[in-house]
Design an enzyme around this catalytic site. Sequence first.
Site, PDB file in Angstrom:
ATOM      1  N   HIS A   1       0.844  -1.194   0.000  1.00 36.92           N
ATOM      2  CA  HIS A   1       0.000   0.000   0.000  1.00 36.92           C
ATOM      3  C   HIS A   1       0.879   1.244   0.000  1.00 36.92           C
ATOM      4  CE1 HIS A   1       0.794  -0.622   4.368  1.00 36.92           C
ATOM      5  NE2 HIS A   1       0.987   0.696   4.314  1.00 36.92           N
TER       6      HIS A   1
ATOM      7  N   HIS B   1       5.399   5.980  -1.058  1.00 36.18           N
ATOM      8  CA  HIS B   1       6.116   4.781  -1.488  1.00 36.18           C
ATOM      9  C   HIS B   1       5.314   3.522  -1.153  1.00 36.18           C
ATOM     10  CE1 HIS B   1       7.180   5.323   2.745  1.00 36.18           C
ATOM     11  NE2 HIS B   1       7.317   4.016   2.795  1.00 36.18           N
TER      12      HIS B   1
END
Length: 214
Positions: free
Chosen positions: A69, A157
């Site tokens: 995620h 990220h």
Amino acid sequence: MFPSTEEGPEDDGAKHGGRVRTFPHERGNWATHVYVPYEAGEEFLDLLDMLLPHAQTCIPRLVRMEEFHLSLSQSVVLRHHWILPFVQALKDRMASFQRFFFTANRVKIYTNQEKTRTFVGLEVTSGHAQFLNLVSEVDRVMEEFDLTTFYKDPSFHVSLAWCVGDARPQLEGQCLRDLQEIVDEFEDSELLLRVHAEQIRCKSGNKFFSLPLK
């Protein structure tokens, strides 16, 4: 499917690899996190199968993330009775947001604030502005509930692997350059790592809420 009591999940260190909880678990407190899910396809997992063994030559204790995620919030604590109002406030804020494409293809090493965990991640290189807009709205909800907002100047990220402790000295430098070369040379990596963000998710304890983008 969901617990009927107001107790959050147990804080059993053996269940999360000895990771250190950043806040104490108390009855009725639910760890809550807002994020963009990253659905890992077969080719992405093939790339990870190349990256992780090389990273483990630098840090053998690295382990693959169980799910992928991009965070839009820090992990915060919600009282059980605030979960549904919190999710409704998020839905209201996200109602007008369009789906968008983003690319995450720059290998980067991260630690948590306490430097008790290290992560190998893929940093977003396009779509950053859209993530900032999402975070701006999530932060407004956090402020409504008197919760901690997201980091200033965030690096969005996808974390790929993690380990206990601060492993940046071993992973940065030549190891990081080698990992980036693996990504750059992977077949169709540019297309593979371009992703369509279609929804936001909120996880609170063991409950998941999906907020589709338009």
